[in-house]
Design a protein around this motif. Structure first.
Motif, PDB file in Angstrom:
ATOM      1  N   GLY A 166       0.820  -1.047   0.151  1.00 34.76           N
ATOM      2  CA  GLY A 166       0.077   0.099   0.175  1.00 34.76           C
ATOM      3  C   GLY A 166       1.009   1.285   0.063  1.00 34.76           C
ATOM      4  O   GLY A 166       0.394   2.343  -0.094  1.00 34.76           O
ATOM      5  N   VAL A 167       2.124   1.274   0.128  1.00 33.46           N
ATOM      6  CA  VAL A 167       2.896   2.471   0.254  1.00 33.46           C
ATOM      7  C   VAL A 167       3.309   2.959  -1.269  1.00 33.46           C
ATOM      8  O   VAL A 167       3.304   1.983  -2.240  1.00 33.46           O
ATOM      9  N   HIS A 194       2.408 -11.840   1.037  1.00 34.54           N
ATOM     10  CA  HIS A 194       1.659 -12.604  -0.156  1.00 34.54           C
ATOM     11  C   HIS A 194       1.267 -11.637  -1.237  1.00 34.54           C
ATOM     12  O   HIS A 194       1.035 -11.876  -2.155  1.00 34.54           O
ATOM     13  N   TYR A 195       2.364 -10.628  -1.050  1.00 37.04           N
ATOM     14  CA  TYR A 195       2.481  -9.716  -2.316  1.00 37.04           C
ATOM     15  C   TYR A 195       3.663 -10.117  -3.234  1.00 37.04           C
ATOM     16  O   TYR A 195       4.927 -10.035  -2.813  1.00 37.04           O
TER      17      TYR A 195
ATOM     18  N   PRO B  41      -1.428   4.895  -4.276  1.00 35.90           N
ATOM     19  CA  PRO B  41      -1.100   4.200  -2.925  1.00 35.90           C
ATOM     20  C   PRO B  41      -2.058   4.676  -1.698  1.00 35.90           C
ATOM     21  O   PRO B  41      -2.848   5.105  -2.169  1.00 35.90           O
ATOM     22  N   ASP B  42      -1.790   3.967  -0.529  1.00 39.61           N
ATOM     23  CA  ASP B  42      -2.583   4.162   0.561  1.00 39.61           C
ATOM     24  C   ASP B  42      -2.544   5.741   0.798  1.00 39.61           C
ATOM     25  O   ASP B  42      -1.511   6.353   0.689  1.00 39.61           O
ATOM     26  N   ARG B  88     -13.306  -1.904   2.810  1.00 43.34           N
ATOM     27  CA  ARG B  88     -13.401  -2.998   3.897  1.00 43.34           C
ATOM     28  C   ARG B  88     -14.510  -4.030   3.558  1.00 43.34           C
ATOM     29  O   ARG B  88     -15.716  -3.574   2.896  1.00 43.34           O
ATOM     30  N   THR B 165      -7.181  -5.837  -2.555  1.00 46.18           N
ATOM     31  CA  THR B 165      -6.460  -5.659  -1.351  1.00 46.18           C
ATOM     32  C   THR B 165      -6.444  -6.585  -0.501  1.00 46.18           C
ATOM     33  O   THR B 165      -7.452  -7.197  -0.262  1.00 46.18           O
ATOM     34  N   GLY B 166      -5.308  -7.399  -0.097  1.00 48.79           N
ATOM     35  CA  GLY B 166      -5.395  -8.301   0.934  1.00 48.79           C
ATOM     36  C   GLY B 166      -5.737  -9.632   0.491  1.00 48.79           C
ATOM     37  O   GLY B 166      -6.119 -10.798   1.047  1.00 48.79           O
ATOM     38  N   PRO B 194      -4.012  -0.514  -5.450  1.00 48.11           N
ATOM     39  CA  PRO B 194      -2.751   0.124  -4.981  1.00 48.11           C
ATOM     40  C   PRO B 194      -1.643  -0.682  -5.811  1.00 48.11           C
ATOM     41  O   PRO B 194      -0.378  -0.507  -5.790  1.00 48.11           O
ATOM     42  N   TYR B 195      -2.079  -1.705  -6.293  1.00 47.39           N
ATOM     43  CA  TYR B 195      -1.070  -2.554  -7.210  1.00 47.39           C
ATOM     44  C   TYR B 195      -0.870  -1.971  -8.703  1.00 47.39           C
ATOM     45  O   TYR B 195      -1.860  -2.064  -9.418  1.00 47.39           O
ATOM     46  N   MET B 196       0.275  -1.453  -8.899  1.00 46.71           N
ATOM     47  CA  MET B 196       0.446  -1.024 -10.176  1.00 46.71           C
ATOM     48  C   MET B 196       0.368  -2.074 -11.157  1.00 46.71           C
ATOM     49  O   MET B 196       0.007  -1.789 -12.530  1.00 46.71           O
ATOM     50  N   GLN B 209      -2.025  10.593  -6.739  1.00 49.35           N
ATOM     51  CA  GLN B 209      -1.155  10.703  -5.633  1.00 49.35           C
ATOM     52  C   GLN B 209      -1.399  11.904  -4.824  1.00 49.35           C
ATOM     53  O   GLN B 209      -1.352  12.849  -5.325  1.00 49.35           O
ATOM     54  N   PHE B 291       4.706   5.860 -13.022  1.00 47.55           N
ATOM     55  CA  PHE B 291       4.153   6.595 -11.641  1.00 47.55           C
ATOM     56  C   PHE B 291       5.539   7.480 -10.764  1.00 47.55           C
ATOM     57  O   PHE B 291       5.015   8.218 -10.599  1.00 47.55           O
TER      58      PHE B 291
END
Lengths: 247, 300, 368
Positions: A166-167, A194-195, B41-42, B88, B165-166, B194-196, B209, B291
Motif C-alpha cells: 500500500g505504500v 503474499h505480495y 498508494p494508500d 473494507r 487488497t489483501g 494500489p497494485y501497479m 497521488q 508512476f
C-alpha cells in the motif's frame, strides 16, 4: 554454524488433526534477504511464530540466531526485531518517544539511545519532526521509521510482515534501500508476504503451499525453472495445487 | 453518454492544525461501459473520490455526475442505480452467504432470481458455501460475495474500492477475469487498486497521488509518454551498484526494481560505463516506472 | 414496506444469532428483580434505636413503647444528652435516635401540636432514610390511635412519607426502578450499539448507497428492541405480582402505555447516541456513564432525591427515569389514574419529542 541465521529441519506444527506447518526444512544465511511467501492460510504466520519464539513446534528442529526454538526462546526474542504493516509504532507517541520506548524494551542505556536516535533521525531526514506525533506523519515516513526502530537494537535477524503493502512506489524503493543497507551490515532479513512483487526484491524466496515448502530458489532461478516472466506467475502455478482454503 | 463526469472536485478534511487536502481539483470523464482503474498508494485520495461519487460525501467544490445524475442533487436516484463495494469487507458476517445476497436483493427491490444471469459466474464459485456464514469465508470468497451483492440489482455503474487488497494472487486473477466479463455486459466499472501491475487489465487508468490526478490514459499511452531511456541493471553487490548508479552524472534517478535496479537516463545521455560483470539492458518502462517519474515531476 | 419488513427480519437474525447477548437481555430483568426483591431489599428489621426523653410524661412513654413494639425497632438505650447518643452511634449500637422535647404530652393538646426530632446514622443514607420513614409511620400510627379516642385531633409535627405503602415493603421501590433501568439498558444502549456496529463494519456505508431511506434503516433497527423491551416489561410485572407480591393497584393499560412512552424516549436517546459516536466502545461508554449511572443515582430509586444537595436535585429533573419512576410508583402502588400523573407524562412526552427531533436532525444521509 556462525553464518546461518535461521535453520529449520522437518519443522512441524499441528493443531489437533490439522497440520499447519508440515516438515519444512531450509536455511537462511547471515545478511541474506529471505522471502517467505504463501497464500493466506498456507502456514506462513504459524511458521513465523515458531521462529519468533511465540509458539512451540510439534516436532522437528529449528534454530534462530544460533538459539534453539524449544529451549532458548527468551534469547531468541532478544536477538530479533519485528515489524508488521498493521502494527508497529504508537500513533499517539512522538517519533522520539517511540524510539525511546522500543529501545528501552531491549534494555539499551539512555545514552546509547540518544546517540543512535540522532544518527537514525539524520539518516531518515526526520530531525525536524522528532517531536511530532507519529500519527501525523505520512504513511511512507512511518514505514521507514518503523523499520529503523525494528533494527534499532541491532538484532541479528529482523522479521518483516508485508512491510510495503500500500505504500507509494518511491517510498517503497527507499524502504528497500534501507533493507539492503541493513543486510549489508550483516542483519538477516526475513520477509513474509503474499505480495508477489515484494518477493522480487529478495535474494532467495520460498513458497509455501498447504503447509509445505513447494519451491525454494532465487527469484530468477524460480522464474527460469517455471519458464515464466514474473513471481506472480510462479506463484499462480504453484498455488493452483493448493487444496486448503484460509480458515 | 458519459458514465462518470468529474469537474474540478476538491475535498479536504479538517485536522487539529489546518486541514488535510484529500483531493485537489480532480478532472475526469469516464465513458459508459469503460473499465477504469484508479491507481495509487494508500492515502492518495481514492476512497474519498469513491465516496463522493457514491453520494456518501459532498465535495468542498466542483461537481460530479454519475449516469448523467448530479451527485449532490439527485443522490437518491444515484443510490438506486449504482453498485458499491467499499474497501473494507462490508457484509453481515453473522448472516450466511445466501441470506446476505437475498437481503441485498431485497433492499434494492429486486430478487436474486431476476438478475441471476449477472451474478451467475461469480456466484457459482461461492454457491457451495451458501449456508456458511459470511464471516467464515476466506478473503477471496468474501470479495466474490461482496461483488455478487453489489451486482444483484443490475447497477449501471459499479464502484469497487480496492477489491483485491489483501487477497491472494490466485483470487486476484479470478477477480479481474470477472470484471472483464462484467465489462462485456456494458456496465461502467470504476475500480481502485494500489497494485501497479493491475493497470494493464484496465481500459484506461488514472494515476493518483496525494489528492492529485497525475495522469489519465490507456496503460500503453502512459508507457509511451515516459519519454526517457530506462536501463535495467544487475550485479553481484546490489547495494554498492545502487549507490554507484545514484551518484552518476548521466543518471537522473536510480531505484531498486525487484531483482534489478532501474536507472532513468538524463535526456539523450549515453549508456554509462560499467564494469563487465554488471548486466545492463534497456527496457520498456512499467506503469510503476511511469508512476515514479510522474511523482517526481509533481513533487517539482 | 417489504424492504422495511425484511430489514427488521435481518435485525432479528442478528439478535437471535448472538445467543449470549440475547440471554442477558431476557435474563437480566428477571435476575435483577429477584436480587432486588429478596437479597438487596432495604427493609430493616429490629434496628437499634435510642431515646432522649426530655418530657418524661405518659405520652412520651407511650410513644417509646410503641416504637419498641414495632418489628422495625428495638430500644437499645435512653440518654440525657445528644453527646452520649452520638457515642452510641459511633459504637454502631443504634441506627436512629429520637429526641422528645419537654412538655411533649402537653404540647400535643395545644393547637400548634407537638414536635419530634429524629437523628439518624446517615453513613448509610439508604438505611437512614428507610428508618426515618418507618419511624414516621409508627408516629403516625400512634397519632391515629390517640385521635381515635378524642374528638379534637392531636397533631405531631413530623413529615410522613411512604403514606401509601403502609407495610413499608422494600420491593415496592425496586420494581419501578428496575423497570426503568432495564428499559434504558435494552433500548438506549442496545439500539446505540446496533447502529454503531454497522458503522464499524462498514455495512452502513453500503446501506446508505442503496435506495433505502436512511431514516427507515434506523427505525427498522429499533423495532426488535422495542419488542424485546415489551417482553421485559411483561416479565418484570409478572414476577412482581406473582413472586414478590407487589400488587398492581392502578390500571394495567395505563402502566403499559407509560412503559411504551418511556421505551420510545430511551430508543430516541439510543439513536441520538448512535448518530454522535463512531465506535461501539464510545457508544457503550456514553450509554453507561451518560445514561445508566444517572438513572441509578438520580432517578430516586436507589438514593432519595430529597436528601441530595440542591444542584443535584435540579439535575435529576433532566433524567427521564426519574419521571418514569414517579409514574410507575404512582400507578402501580398508589393506584392513581392519569389525572395524577399527567404532569410527569407530559414531561416524558416533551423529552421524547426533543430527543427524537435531535436524533433526526443529527442523523446524516451521508458519511460526514
Amino acid at each position: 554454524m556462525q553464518d546461518r541465521a535461521i535453520t529449520a529441519e522437518k519443522l512441524t506444527k499441528k493443531f489437533g488433526d490439522f497440520t499447519a506447518v508440515d516438515q519444512i526444512s531450509f536455511e537462511v544465511s547471515k545478511g541474506e534477504i529471505f522471502g517467505f511467501l504463501g497464500a493466506n492460510g498456507a502456514g506462513k504466520t504459524t511458521a513465523m511464530r515458531m521462529f519468533c519464539g511465540l509458539s512451540l513446534p510439534t516436532s522437528g528442529v529449528a534454530t534462530v540466531g544460533g538459539f534453539d526454538v524449544y529451549s532458548e526462546n527468551e534469547k531468541i526474542k532478544n536477538s530479533i526485531g519485528y515489524m508488521s504493516q498493521r502494527f508497529s509504532l504508537y500513533d499517539d507517541l512522538s517519533v522520539i518517544e517511540n524510539i525511546r520506548f522500543y529501545a528501552g524494551i531491549y534494555g539499551m542505556s539512555s545514552k546509547a539511545i540518544r546517540v543512535k536516535a540522532e544518527h537514525i533521525l539524520k539518516g531518515l531526514e526526520l530531525e525536524a519532526e522528532k517531536n511530532m506525533l507519529v500519527g501525523s506523519l505520512p504513511l511512507g515516513w512511518k514505514q521507514k521509521l518503523a523499520f529503523s526502530v525494528a533494527i534499532f537494537h541491532e538484532p541479528r535477524i529482523v522479521f518483516l510482515d508485508e512491510p510495503t503493502g500500500g505504500v507509494d512506489p518511491i517510498t517503497r524503493r527507499e524502504f528497500w534501500q534501507l533493507i539492503y543497507e541493513a543486510a549489508g551490515e550483516g542483519i538477516t532479513v526475513f520477509v513474509t508476504t503474499h505480495y508477489m512483487d515484494e518477493a522480487e526484491y529478495c535474494n532467495r524466496v520460498s513458497i509455501m503451499v498447504d503447509g509445505r515448502i513447494e519451491a525454494l530458489d532465487t527469484p530468477t532461478g524460480m522464474k527460469k525453472h517455471m519458464g515464466v516472466g514474473s513471481m506472480n506467475e510462479v506463484f499462480l502455478q504453484l498455488a493452483r495445487k493448493a487444496t486448503r482454503t484460509e480458515n | 453518454m458519459n458514465g462518470i463526469t468529474i469537474n474540478n472536485i476538491s475535498k479536504s478534511y479538517p485536522l487539529k492544525k489546518g486541514k488535510q487536502e484529500a483531493l485537489k481539483n480532480i478532472e475526469l470523464t469516464i465513458p459508459e461501459g469503460e473499465l477504469f482503474g484508479l491507481i495509487g498508494p494508500d492515502g492518495a485520495g481514492k476512497t474519498t473520490l469513491f465516496r463522493i461519487l457514491t453520494t456518501l460525501l459532498l465535495p468542498d467544490s466542483g461537481t460530479a455526475s454519475v449516469n448523467g445524475l448530479d451527485t449532490t442533487k439527485d443522490f437518491m436516484q444515484i443510490r438506486k442505480e449504482v453498485g458499491y463495494m467499499p474497501g473494507r469487507f462490508s457484509l453481515y458476517t453473522d448472516l450466511t452467504v445466501e441470506e446476505n445476497l437475498n437481503f441485498f436483493a431485497n433492499i434494492f427491490n429486486t430478487s436474486v432470481k431476476e438478475n441471476y444471469h449477472l451474478i451467475k459466474e461469480v456466484y457459482k464459485m461461492i454457491e457451495p458455501f451458501k449456508k456458511v456464514r459470511a464471516g467464515k469465508l476466506s478473503g477471496g470468497m468474501k470479495q466474490k460475495l461482496a461483488l455478487s451483492c453489489a451486482l444483484i440489482h443490475k447497477p449501471k455503474t459499479l464502484f469497487l474500492d480496492e477489491p483485491t487488497t489483501g487477497v491472494d494472487a490466485v483470487s486476484r486473477k479470478e477477480f479481474w477475469e470477472l470484471l472483464r466479463s462484467l465489462r462485456a455486459e456494458g456496465i461502467t466499472i470504476m475500480v481502485s487498486t494500489p497494485y501497479m501491475d493491475e493497470a494493464s487489465l484496465c481500459d484506461r487508468v488514472g494515476l493518483i497521488q496525494q489528492g492529485s490526478m497525475m495522469g489519465v490514459d490507456t496503460p500503453q499511452h502512459l508507457r509511451n509518454a515516459f519519454g526517457k531511456k530506462l536501463l535495467s541493471v544487475k550485479g553481484p553487490d546490489m547495494l554498492q551498484l545502487l549507490r554507484q548508479l545514484q551518484a552518476m552524472d548521466t543518471v537522473e534517478h536510480a531505484y531498486p526494481f525487484g531483482e534489478y535496479h532501474h536507472a532513468v537516463l538524463k535526456d539523450a545521455a549515453f549508456l554509462p560505463e560499467l564494469p563487465a560483470n554488471i548486466e545492463v539492458k534497456e527496457v520498456e518502462p512499467d506503469i510503476e516506472d511511469c508512476f515514479i517519474s510522474l511523482m517526481r515531476t509533481h513533487a517539482g | 414496506m417489504k424492504q422495511f419488513y425484511n430489514f427488521v427480519i435481518k435485525e432479528f437474525i442478528h439478535i437471535m444469532r448472538d445467543r449470549r447477548t440475547l440471554f442477558i437481555l431476557i435474563g437480566m430483568p428477571v435476575v435483577q428483580i429477584l436480587i432486588f426483591g429478596f437479597a438487596l431489599t432495604n427493609e430493616v428489621k429490629n434496628s437499634g434505636f435510642a431515646v432522649i426523653d426530655l418530657s418524661h410524661d405518659e405520652r412520651s412513654a407511650q410513644l417509646i413503647d410503641e416504637l419498641d413494639a414495632s418489628r422495625y425497632f428495638e430500644i437499645r438505650g435512653k440518654f440525657q444528652s445528644v453527646e452520649s447518643l452520638e457515642q452510641s452511634f459511633r459504637k454502631g449500637q443504634v441506627k436512629i435516635g429520637i429526641v422528645i422535647p419537654s412538655n411533649f404530652g402537653k404540647d400535643m393538646e395545644r393547637p400548634g401540636g407537638a414536635s419530634l426530632q429524629f437523628i439518624a446514622d446517615a453513613s448509610d443514607p439508604n438505611v437512614a432514610n428507610t428508618l426515618i420513614n418507618y419511624a414516621n409511620a409508627v408516629v403516625l400510627d400512634f397519632e391515629n390511635n390517640i385521635n381515635g379516642e378524642k374528638k379534637i385531633p392531636y397533631t405531631i409535627q413530623t413529615e410522613t412519607r411512604m403514606l401509601y405503602n403502609p407495610q413499608l415493603k422494600g420491593a415496592y421501590n425496586f420494581v419501578p426502578g428496575v423497570m426503568a433501568m432495564v428499559l434504558l439498558l435494552v433500548c438506549t444502549m442496545m439500539t446505540a450499539l446496533t447502529v454503531v456496529r454497522e458503522k464499524e463494519l462498514g455495512t452502513l456505508e453500503v446501506m446508505l448507497v442503496s435506495p433505502l431511506k436512511p431514516l427507515k434503516i434506523i427505525i427498522a433497527k429499533a423495532v426488535p428492541y422495542l419488542l424485546l423491551s415489551m417482553l421485559n416489561i411483561a416479565s418484570i410485572l409478572l414476577l412482581s405480582v406473582f413472586v414478590l407480591d407487589v400488587p398492581i393497584n392502578g390500571s394495567l393499560t395505563l402502566l403499559v402505555g407509560e412503559g411504551i412512552l418511556f421505551i420510545l424516549v430511551a430508543l430516541s436517546l439510543g439513536l441520538l447516541i448512535s448518530s454522535s459516536t463512531a465506535s461501539q466502545q464510545s457508544a457503550m461508554f456514553i450509554s453507561l456513564i451518560g445514561m445508566f449511572l444517572p438513572t441509578v443515582m438520580l432517578s430516586g430509586f436507589m438514593f432519595p432525591i430529597e436528601n441530595m444537595p440542591l444542584p443535584m436535585q435540579v439535575v435529576s429533573n433532566a433524567v427521564p427515569a426519574k419521571w418514569f419512576y414517579i409514574i410507575v410508583r404512582s400507578v402501580m402502588i398508589k393506584g392513581v389514574g392519569l389525572k395524577h400523573v399527567w404532569k410527569e407524562t407530559l414531561i416524558l412526552s416533551g423529552m421524547l419529542i426533543f430527543f427524537m427531533a435531535m436524533a433526526i436532525k443529527k442523523f446524516k444521509v451521508r458519511l460526514a
